[in-house]
Write a protein that holds these residues in place. Structure first.
Motif, mmCIF file in Angstrom:
data_model
loop_
_atom_site.group_PDB
_atom_site.id
_atom_site.type_symbol
_atom_site.label_atom_id
_atom_site.label_comp_id
_atom_site.label_asym_id
_atom_site.label_seq_id
_atom_site.Cartn_x
_atom_site.Cartn_y
_atom_site.Cartn_z
ATOM 1 N N UNK A 87 10.457 -32.832 -49.924
ATOM 2 C CA UNK A 87 11.416 -32.857 -48.815
ATOM 3 C C UNK A 87 11.264 -34.132 -48.000
ATOM 4 N N UNK A 88 10.024 -34.516 -47.740
ATOM 5 C CA UNK A 88 9.783 -35.750 -46.979
ATOM 6 C C UNK A 88 10.313 -36.963 -47.733
ATOM 7 N N UNK A 89 10.089 -37.004 -49.045
ATOM 8 C CA UNK A 89 10.572 -38.119 -49.854
ATOM 9 C C UNK A 89 12.100 -38.159 -49.862
ATOM 10 N N UNK A 90 12.729 -36.999 -49.984
ATOM 11 C CA UNK A 90 14.202 -36.948 -49.972
ATOM 12 C C UNK A 90 14.737 -37.513 -48.664
ATOM 13 N N UNK A 91 14.102 -37.165 -47.571
ATOM 14 C CA UNK A 91 14.519 -37.672 -46.263
ATOM 15 C C UNK A 91 14.424 -39.200 -46.229
ATOM 16 N N UNK A 92 13.323 -39.750 -46.748
ATOM 17 C CA UNK A 92 13.153 -41.205 -46.792
ATOM 18 C C UNK A 92 14.243 -41.872 -47.621
ATOM 19 N N UNK A 93 14.560 -41.277 -48.766
ATOM 20 C CA UNK A 93 15.575 -41.833 -49.665
ATOM 21 C C UNK A 93 16.918 -41.932 -48.943
ATOM 22 N N UNK A 94 17.315 -40.852 -48.293
ATOM 23 C CA UNK A 94 18.608 -40.821 -47.606
ATOM 24 C C UNK A 94 18.602 -41.787 -46.421
ATOM 25 N N UNK A 95 17.503 -41.798 -45.658
ATOM 26 C CA UNK A 95 17.406 -42.717 -44.523
ATOM 27 C C UNK A 95 17.490 -44.171 -44.973
ATOM 28 N N UNK A 96 17.013 -44.454 -46.190
ATOM 29 C CA UNK A 96 17.040 -45.814 -46.725
ATOM 30 C C UNK A 96 18.402 -46.166 -47.335
ATOM 31 N N UNK A 97 19.313 -45.204 -47.357
ATOM 32 C CA UNK A 97 20.660 -45.466 -47.842
ATOM 33 C C UNK A 97 20.834 -45.404 -49.351
ATOM 34 N N UNK A 98 19.835 -44.879 -50.051
ATOM 35 C CA UNK A 98 19.946 -44.739 -51.500
ATOM 36 C C UNK A 98 20.649 -43.431 -51.858
ATOM 37 N N UNK A 99 21.292 -43.428 -53.006
ATOM 38 C CA UNK A 99 21.909 -42.201 -53.512
ATOM 39 C C UNK A 99 20.804 -41.223 -53.902
ATOM 40 N N UNK A 100 20.988 -39.949 -53.580
ATOM 41 C CA UNK A 100 20.004 -38.906 -53.871
ATOM 42 C C UNK A 100 20.641 -37.783 -54.661
ATOM 43 N N UNK A 101 19.970 -37.409 -55.745
ATOM 44 C CA UNK A 101 20.311 -36.212 -56.506
ATOM 45 C C UNK A 101 19.121 -35.276 -56.445
ATOM 46 N N UNK A 102 19.393 -34.000 -56.245
ATOM 47 C CA UNK A 102 18.366 -32.967 -56.349
ATOM 48 C C UNK A 102 18.567 -32.278 -57.689
ATOM 49 N N UNK A 103 17.484 -32.121 -58.435
ATOM 50 C CA UNK A 103 17.518 -31.421 -59.717
ATOM 51 C C UNK A 103 16.708 -30.143 -59.558
ATOM 52 N N UNK A 104 17.341 -29.015 -59.767
ATOM 53 C CA UNK A 104 16.660 -27.718 -59.661
ATOM 54 C C UNK A 104 16.714 -27.024 -61.012
ATOM 55 N N UNK A 105 15.559 -26.876 -61.636
ATOM 56 C CA UNK A 105 15.481 -26.166 -62.911
ATOM 57 C C UNK A 105 15.453 -24.674 -62.598
ATOM 58 N N UNK A 106 16.454 -23.970 -63.084
ATOM 59 C CA UNK A 106 16.653 -22.565 -62.752
ATOM 60 C C UNK A 106 16.124 -21.678 -63.872
ATOM 61 N N UNK A 107 15.452 -20.613 -63.446
ATOM 62 C CA UNK A 107 14.918 -19.601 -64.367
ATOM 63 C C UNK A 107 14.869 -18.278 -63.612
ATOM 64 N N UNK A 108 14.411 -17.249 -64.267
ATOM 65 C CA UNK A 108 14.394 -15.915 -63.660
ATOM 66 C C UNK A 108 13.629 -15.892 -62.335
ATOM 67 N N UNK A 109 12.586 -16.697 -62.221
ATOM 68 C CA UNK A 109 11.753 -16.685 -61.024
ATOM 69 C C UNK A 109 12.386 -17.299 -59.793
ATOM 70 N N UNK A 110 13.430 -18.117 -59.968
ATOM 71 C CA UNK A 110 14.030 -18.749 -58.783
ATOM 72 C C UNK A 110 15.557 -18.657 -58.733
ATOM 73 N N UNK A 111 16.179 -17.990 -59.684
ATOM 74 C CA UNK A 111 17.644 -17.948 -59.722
ATOM 75 C C UNK A 111 18.233 -17.292 -58.473
ATOM 76 N N UNK A 112 17.502 -16.361 -57.868
ATOM 77 C CA UNK A 112 17.990 -15.724 -56.641
ATOM 78 C C UNK A 112 17.999 -16.700 -55.462
#
Length: 176
Positions: A87-112
């Motif tokens: 989360x901290x790194x994502x904040x830095x990326x956006x503050x620096x003006x770079x494009x940000x993609x979040x990748x979430x690998x979904x499975x039974x344990x986190x699909x909810x």
């Protein structure tokens, strides 16, 4: 471990931030006219490292997350504090003006958590969210029964994504 594809447009393999020469590699790609995308766990992506990479010609950062619940996400990643670091790194990326993609690998344990993952991506300022269901090959085959969501869970997830795409059009692109 680094793999360069046959047409020389993609370098991949392992965690790129583990390489001491990642800025030099980024700069060489940038000077060759390539779009540079750091696909990372974000562990070790601090302000100094980001500035170095940005100066080398970095265009985009993709950060992988394991979910929104920090305890579960850290357990999946086998890295205590990893969720906070991402989360901290994502904040830095956006503050620096770079494009940000979040990748979430979904499975039974986190699909909810998918609605919360979408909310988190929006909160972090990502321009894109990749909802990537586990691919069942390699290590995932013996864990298939534990990882694979039910048909109902998948259908619900697909509906959540479609609704979010409509709601967030122009703000967050969601690949599913």
């Amino acid at each position: 471990h680094v793999v360069i594809d046959p047409d020389g447009c993609r370098v991949s393999g392992g965690e790129p931030l583990a390489r001491k020469d990642i800025a030099e590699l980024t700069n060489a790609a940038h000077l060759a006219g390539l779009y540079t995308n750091l696909i990372t766990s974000a562990i070790g992506l601090n302000a100094q490292r980001l500035t170095e990479l940005r100066s080398a010609g970095l265009d985009h950062v993709q950060i992988s997350i394991q979910g929104v619940d920090p305890t579960r996400a850290d357990a999946v990643a086998h890295y205590k504090g990893g969720s906070r670091a991402k989360r901290d790194a994502a904040k830095l990326v956006v503050e620096d003006g770079l494009a940000l993609t979040i990748n979430a690998v979904i499975h039974r344990g986190n699909i909810a958590e998918l609605p919360a993952i979408i909310d988190l991506s929006e909160e972090l300022g990502a321009g894109r969210l990749e909802v990537a269901h586990v691919q069942y090959h390699g290590w995932a085959i013996p864990n298939r029964a534990t990882l694979m969501p039910t048909r109902e869970e998948f259908t619900t997830a697909a509906k959540i994504v479609e609704d979010a795409r409509k709601r967030l059009e122009g703000t967050l692109v969601i690949d599913h």
